[in-house]
Design an enzyme around this catalytic site. Structure first.
Site, PDB file in Angstrom:
ATOM      1  N   GLY A  48       9.177  -6.076  10.335  1.00 13.57           N
ATOM      2  CA  GLY A  48       9.605  -6.569   9.044  1.00 13.57           C
ATOM      3  C   GLY A  48       8.769  -5.915   7.962  1.00 13.57           C
ATOM      4  O   GLY A  48       7.664  -5.444   8.225  1.00 13.57           O
ATOM      5  N   GLN A  53       5.133  -4.455   0.009  1.00 13.70           N
ATOM      6  CA  GLN A  53       4.377  -3.692   1.006  1.00 13.70           C
ATOM      7  C   GLN A  53       4.600  -2.191   0.869  1.00 13.70           C
ATOM      8  O   GLN A  53       3.902  -1.407   1.509  1.00 13.70           O
ATOM      9  CB  GLN A  53       4.732  -4.149   2.419  1.00 13.70           C
ATOM     10  CG  GLN A  53       4.175  -5.516   2.750  1.00 13.70           C
ATOM     11  CD  GLN A  53       4.415  -5.854   4.193  1.00 13.70           C
ATOM     12  OE1 GLN A  53       5.486  -6.331   4.551  1.00 13.70           O
ATOM     13  NE2 GLN A  53       3.414  -5.586   5.027  1.00 13.70           N
ATOM     14  N   CYS A  99      -0.130  -7.682  10.585  1.00 13.57           N
ATOM     15  CA  CYS A  99       0.541  -7.270   9.357  1.00 13.57           C
ATOM     16  C   CYS A  99       0.304  -5.790   9.112  1.00 13.57           C
ATOM     17  O   CYS A  99      -0.814  -5.305   9.276  1.00 13.57           O
ATOM     18  CB  CYS A  99       0.001  -8.090   8.187  1.00 13.57           C
ATOM     19  SG  CYS A  99       0.756  -7.708   6.600  1.00 13.57           S
ATOM     20  N   LEU A 100       1.358  -5.092   8.707  1.00 11.99           N
ATOM     21  CA  LEU A 100       1.228  -3.667   8.406  1.00 11.99           C
ATOM     22  C   LEU A 100       0.292  -3.426   7.225  1.00 11.99           C
ATOM     23  O   LEU A 100      -0.286  -2.346   7.109  1.00 11.99           O
ATOM     24  CB  LEU A 100       2.607  -3.058   8.120  1.00 11.99           C
ATOM     25  CG  LEU A 100       3.598  -3.096   9.275  1.00 11.99           C
ATOM     26  CD1 LEU A 100       4.953  -2.550   8.841  1.00 11.99           C
ATOM     27  CD2 LEU A 100       3.063  -2.339  10.484  1.00 11.99           C
ATOM     28  N   HIS A 141       6.804 -14.815   7.520  1.00  8.51           N
ATOM     29  CA  HIS A 141       5.795 -13.825   7.140  1.00  8.51           C
ATOM     30  C   HIS A 141       6.268 -13.004   5.939  1.00  8.51           C
ATOM     31  O   HIS A 141       5.534 -12.832   4.962  1.00  8.51           O
ATOM     32  CB  HIS A 141       5.533 -12.927   8.364  1.00  8.51           C
ATOM     33  CG  HIS A 141       4.504 -11.871   8.152  1.00  8.51           C
ATOM     34  ND1 HIS A 141       3.251 -11.950   8.699  1.00  8.51           N
ATOM     35  CD2 HIS A 141       4.548 -10.689   7.489  1.00  8.51           C
ATOM     36  CE1 HIS A 141       2.561 -10.864   8.375  1.00  8.51           C
ATOM     37  NE2 HIS A 141       3.332 -10.081   7.631  1.00  8.51           N
ATOM     38  N   GLU A 142       7.509 -12.513   6.002  1.00  9.12           N
ATOM     39  CA  GLU A 142       8.017 -11.656   4.919  1.00  9.12           C
ATOM     40  C   GLU A 142       8.252 -12.458   3.641  1.00  9.12           C
ATOM     41  O   GLU A 142       7.986 -11.965   2.538  1.00  9.12           O
ATOM     42  CB  GLU A 142       9.287 -10.925   5.353  1.00  9.12           C
ATOM     43  CG  GLU A 142       9.117 -10.017   6.562  1.00  9.12           C
ATOM     44  CD  GLU A 142       7.926  -9.073   6.503  1.00  9.12           C
ATOM     45  OE1 GLU A 142       7.513  -8.640   5.397  1.00  9.12           O
ATOM     46  OE2 GLU A 142       7.373  -8.762   7.575  1.00  9.12           O
ATOM     47  N   HIS A 145       5.034 -12.813   1.887  1.00  7.24           N
ATOM     48  CA  HIS A 145       4.676 -11.615   1.115  1.00  7.24           C
ATOM     49  C   HIS A 145       5.283 -11.660  -0.285  1.00  7.24           C
ATOM     50  O   HIS A 145       4.618 -11.336  -1.273  1.00  7.24           O
ATOM     51  CB  HIS A 145       5.163 -10.334   1.812  1.00  7.24           C
ATOM     52  CG  HIS A 145       4.210  -9.792   2.817  1.00  7.24           C
ATOM     53  ND1 HIS A 145       2.912  -9.447   2.519  1.00  7.24           N
ATOM     54  CD2 HIS A 145       4.371  -9.516   4.126  1.00  7.24           C
ATOM     55  CE1 HIS A 145       2.312  -8.988   3.605  1.00  7.24           C
ATOM     56  NE2 HIS A 145       3.182  -9.028   4.601  1.00  7.24           N
TER      57      HIS A 145
END
Length: 187
Positions: A48, A53, A99-100, A141-142, A145
């Site tokens: 995701g 991001q 997380c990226l 999670h997204e 963000h």
């Protein structure tokens, strides 16, 4: 898959720590952004990715991950609103999360094992995504963000400090490796 890979925004970058603006234009530029986000997510081996991001202050995320039955789900959600089961119906999944934007470390984080996101697709049509398992975690999670929260913001102070320490150690090691390689190439 079309789209250009964009650099992933890292923890500490201001755009990652404030709520994103709603999308108002459902146009070719939005579809291009989504293509770039998918390309960036796949290049980083994520499941995701939110707009901020890749440094874009807009309420959009993309995802490509399995639900609890192993069925792969893929899409983009614009201006999402997260809905969780009521407290009397909610079961928590205390799984690992990463997380990226905080590459490397993972930490255990309890999330609802079911989640629903309502929003719009890339053409502005209403869309509802119901997630279980990893997809439920991804949707939460997204959406976090887009509200300016990173998963580490939900950890205890001790766990957050541990994740950030590991992240900084990995960054320092990567920088040192890059310096050694640059020195070796110069020789």
């Amino acid at each position: 898959m079309t789209g250009q890979v964009r650099p992933i925004t890292l923890v500490g970058t201001p755009v990652l720590h404030r709520a994103c603006r709603p999308v108002e234009e459902f146009d070719a530029a939005l579809r291009e952004l989504a293509d770039d986000m998918f390309a960036s997510m796949y290049a980083a081996e994520g499941v995701g990715l939110a707009g901020n991001q890749v440094g874009v202050d807009l309420r959009i995320f993309v995802y490509d991950c399995p639900d609890e039955d192993g069925q792969r789900q893929k899409g983009a959600v614009v201006n999402p609103v997260l809905e969780l089961p009521g407290l009397d119906e909610r079961r928590l999944d205390d799984g690992d999360e990463g997380c990226l934007s905080v590459p490397g470390p993972h930490a255990r984080l309890a999330r609802s094992d079911r989640a629903t996101v309502r929003g719009f697709d890339l053409k502005g049509k209403p869309v509802t995504v119901v997630g279980t398992g990893l997809l439920a975690r991804c949707l939460q999670h997204e959406t976090d963000h887009l509200e300016g929260r990173v998963y580490i913001d939900r950890l205890s102070a001790r766990a957050r400090k541990k994740v950030l320490k590991e992240y900084e150690e990995l960054r320092a090691a990567a920088a040192a490796d890059a310096g050694v390689e640059a020195g070796a190439e110069a020789g």
